[in-house]
Design a protein around this motif. Structure first.
Motif, PDB file in Angstrom:
ATOM      1  N   GLY A 180       0.808  -1.220   0.000  1.00  0.00           N
ATOM      2  CA  GLY A 180       0.000   0.000   0.000  1.00  0.00           C
ATOM      3  C   GLY A 180       0.835   1.261   0.000  1.00  0.00           C
ATOM      4  N   ILE A 181       2.031   1.199  -0.588  1.00  0.00           N
ATOM      5  CA  ILE A 181       2.919   2.359  -0.643  1.00  0.00           C
ATOM      6  C   ILE A 181       2.703   3.095  -1.967  1.00  0.00           C
ATOM      7  N   THR A 182       2.428   4.379  -1.879  1.00  0.00           N
ATOM      8  CA  THR A 182       2.250   5.206  -3.069  1.00  0.00           C
ATOM      9  C   THR A 182       3.568   5.870  -3.424  1.00  0.00           C
ATOM     10  N   VAL A 183       3.858   5.935  -4.716  1.00  0.00           N
ATOM     11  CA  VAL A 183       5.049   6.633  -5.197  1.00  0.00           C
ATOM     12  C   VAL A 183       4.621   7.927  -5.881  1.00  0.00           C
ATOM     13  N   VAL A 184       5.140   9.041  -5.384  1.00  0.00           N
ATOM     14  CA  VAL A 184       5.013  10.320  -6.077  1.00  0.00           C
ATOM     15  C   VAL A 184       6.274  10.481  -6.915  1.00  0.00           C
ATOM     16  N   SER A 185       6.136  10.421  -8.229  1.00  0.00           N
ATOM     17  CA  SER A 185       7.293  10.477  -9.126  1.00  0.00           C
ATOM     18  C   SER A 185       7.506  11.897  -9.623  1.00  0.00           C
ATOM     19  N   VAL A 186       8.690  12.421  -9.358  1.00  0.00           N
ATOM     20  CA  VAL A 186       9.073  13.760  -9.824  1.00  0.00           C
ATOM     21  C   VAL A 186      10.165  13.561 -10.870  1.00  0.00           C
ATOM     22  N   GLY A 187       9.807  13.709 -12.146  1.00  0.00           N
ATOM     23  CA  GLY A 187      10.748  13.532 -13.235  1.00  0.00           C
ATOM     24  C   GLY A 187      11.231  14.867 -13.757  1.00  0.00           C
ATOM     25  N   ILE A 188      12.557  15.014 -13.888  1.00  0.00           N
ATOM     26  CA  ILE A 188      13.136  16.325 -14.194  1.00  0.00           C
ATOM     27  C   ILE A 188      13.955  16.267 -15.478  1.00  0.00           C
ATOM     28  N   GLY A 189      13.779  17.259 -16.337  1.00  0.00           N
ATOM     29  CA  GLY A 189      14.653  17.446 -17.490  1.00  0.00           C
ATOM     30  C   GLY A 189      14.290  16.592 -18.690  1.00  0.00           C
ATOM     31  N   ALA A 190      15.076  16.786 -19.751  1.00  0.00           N
ATOM     32  CA  ALA A 190      14.794  16.134 -21.032  1.00  0.00           C
ATOM     33  C   ALA A 190      14.884  14.623 -20.960  1.00  0.00           C
ATOM     34  N   GLY A 191      15.668  14.094 -20.018  1.00  0.00           N
ATOM     35  CA  GLY A 191      15.772  12.654 -19.868  1.00  0.00           C
ATOM     36  C   GLY A 191      14.466  12.002 -19.460  1.00  0.00           C
ATOM     37  N   VAL A 192      13.534  12.818 -18.989  1.00  0.00           N
ATOM     38  CA  VAL A 192      12.188  12.343 -18.658  1.00  0.00           C
ATOM     39  C   VAL A 192      11.158  12.954 -19.601  1.00  0.00           C
ATOM     40  N   THR A 193      11.177  14.271 -19.718  1.00  0.00           N
ATOM     41  CA  THR A 193      10.115  14.953 -20.469  1.00  0.00           C
ATOM     42  C   THR A 193      10.145  14.646 -21.961  1.00  0.00           C
ATOM     43  N   SER A 194      11.317  14.237 -22.495  1.00  0.00           N
ATOM     44  CA  SER A 194      11.423  13.919 -23.924  1.00  0.00           C
ATOM     45  C   SER A 194      11.566  12.423 -24.190  1.00  0.00           C
ATOM     46  N   VAL A 195      11.414  11.614 -23.149  1.00  0.00           N
ATOM     47  CA  VAL A 195      11.599  10.159 -23.297  1.00  0.00           C
ATOM     48  C   VAL A 195      10.331   9.450 -22.830  1.00  0.00           C
ATOM     49  N   PRO A 196       9.472   9.017 -23.752  1.00  0.00           N
ATOM     50  CA  PRO A 196       8.218   8.355 -23.364  1.00  0.00           C
ATOM     51  C   PRO A 196       8.424   7.142 -22.466  1.00  0.00           C
ATOM     52  N   LEU A 197       9.500   6.369 -22.687  1.00  0.00           N
ATOM     53  CA  LEU A 197       9.736   5.202 -21.849  1.00  0.00           C
ATOM     54  C   LEU A 197       9.944   5.607 -20.399  1.00  0.00           C
ATOM     55  N   ALA A 198      10.712   6.671 -20.160  1.00  0.00           N
ATOM     56  CA  ALA A 198      10.937   7.143 -18.791  1.00  0.00           C
ATOM     57  C   ALA A 198       9.626   7.576 -18.151  1.00  0.00           C
ATOM     58  N   GLN A 199       8.787   8.269 -18.912  1.00  0.00           N
ATOM     59  CA  GLN A 199       7.495   8.703 -18.386  1.00  0.00           C
ATOM     60  C   GLN A 199       6.618   7.506 -18.040  1.00  0.00           C
ATOM     61  N   GLN A 200       6.619   6.488 -18.905  1.00  0.00           N
ATOM     62  CA  GLN A 200       5.799   5.305 -18.642  1.00  0.00           C
ATOM     63  C   GLN A 200       6.286   4.557 -17.413  1.00  0.00           C
ATOM     64  N   GLN A 201       7.591   4.465 -17.239  1.00  0.00           N
ATOM     65  CA  GLN A 201       8.116   3.791 -16.057  1.00  0.00           C
ATOM     66  C   GLN A 201       7.690   4.502 -14.778  1.00  0.00           C
ATOM     67  N   LEU A 202       7.746   5.821 -14.784  1.00  0.00           N
ATOM     68  CA  LEU A 202       7.335   6.570 -13.598  1.00  0.00           C
ATOM     69  C   LEU A 202       5.842   6.402 -13.341  1.00  0.00           C
ATOM     70  N   LEU A 203       5.050   6.360 -14.412  1.00  0.00           N
ATOM     71  CA  LEU A 203       3.616   6.115 -14.246  1.00  0.00           C
ATOM     72  C   LEU A 203       3.379   4.719 -13.680  1.00  0.00           C
ATOM     73  N   ASP A 204       4.135   3.733 -14.149  1.00  0.00           N
ATOM     74  CA  ASP A 204       3.990   2.374 -13.637  1.00  0.00           C
ATOM     75  C   ASP A 204       4.307   2.309 -12.141  1.00  0.00           C
ATOM     76  N   PHE A 205       5.349   3.020 -11.721  1.00  0.00           N
ATOM     77  CA  PHE A 205       5.678   3.046 -10.292  1.00  0.00           C
ATOM     78  C   PHE A 205       4.593   3.753  -9.485  1.00  0.00           C
ATOM     79  N   SER A 206       4.084   4.880 -10.002  1.00  0.00           N
ATOM     80  CA  SER A 206       3.129   5.690  -9.249  1.00  0.00           C
ATOM     81  C   SER A 206       1.710   5.136  -9.306  1.00  0.00           C
ATOM     82  N   ARG A 207       1.341   4.554 -10.436  1.00  0.00           N
ATOM     83  CA  ARG A 207       0.035   3.927 -10.639  1.00  0.00           C
ATOM     84  C   ARG A 207      -1.103   4.927 -10.786  1.00  0.00           C
TER      85      ARG A 207
END
Length: 230
Positions: A180-207
């Motif tokens: 029951g642990i929630t993840v708040v994912s804070v993604g910073i910079g082009a390595g996240v904002t320009s990379v769909p895979l990175a965004q999807q991984q953070l969404l998978d962790f956060s749910r």
């Protein structure tokens, strides 16, 4: 924000002439439900700040991460439910580096601890680090065994999970979900904002979409603290 609660009133079956009253069996406190907005007030709020210390994060930007943590945490320490708030911090790259021995309730002591976090400058093994944080909750969470308690990881990263750690992603998600642990994912910079895979991984962790914060640059990080706390 406030937690929405509902109260159900059960019609009395006791005749109006009866002087007898039945003692309430409702406990004084009950675990709060899992929140899509994970930092709502609750019986306990154990929050672990997990910082990406990989080599893609420059030294000055890592310091901005640390400032971000103290900014978010200060807001929570000074909130109306500060007595319920416990904070812990750790850093990761190749491996997970724990900086806290327990969830801390003293604001000054926690800020001092954050200031002493060292950057390890390796690769981004995010999934393995999250599994280690789950182990920390198992050993130190103040609401052990209570699925509905407010247990949160604030994950601050600048890129996707490293290739060598991809095999641990599903295990990390399963461990977080089962506790029951929630993840708040804070993604910073082009390595996240320009990379769909990175965004999807953070969404998978956060749910939940509501637990994602994407920021264009480290310079904008401190101003986003309210977005994480709200």
């Amino acid at each position: 924000t406030t937690v929405s609660t509902s109260e159900t009133t059960t019609p009395s079956t006791t005749p109006s002439t009866s002087p007898t009253t039945t003692p309430s069996t409702t406990p004084a406190t009950t675990p709060c439900p899992l929140q899509e907005q994970p930092l709502e007030p609750c019986d306990f709020r154990d929050i672990f700040y997990l910082l990406d210390g990989s080599e893609s994060v420059s030294g000055p930007n890592f310091l901005l991460m640390m400032d971000f943590v103290t900014s978010v945490s200060d807001d929570l320490f000074n909130s109306s439910t500060a007595g319920n708030y416990g904070a812990a911090v750790g850093e990761f790259s190749n491996s997970f580096n724990l900086n806290s021995l327990s969830f801390m309730t003293d604001q000054t002591a926690f800020n001092t601890l954050v200031g002493a976090v060292n950057q390890s400058l390796g690769i981004t093994n995010t999934a393995s680090a999250l599994i280690s944080v789950v182990d920390f909750f198992d050993a130190n969470g103040r609401s052990l065994g209570t699925l509905g308690s407010n247990k949160v990881v604030v994950l601050v990263v600048d890129g996707r999970v490293s290739d060598g750690d991809l095999g641990n992603v599903n295990s990390a998600i399963a461990a977080l979900t089962s506790r029951g642990i929630t993840v708040v994912s804070v993604g910073i910079g082009a390595g996240v904002t320009s990379v769909p895979l990175a965004q999807q991984q953070l969404l998978d962790f956060s749910r939940h979409d509501s637990s994602l914060v994407f920021i264009e640059s480290f310079g904008s990080l401190s101003g986003s603290a309210v977005s994480v706390v709200a």
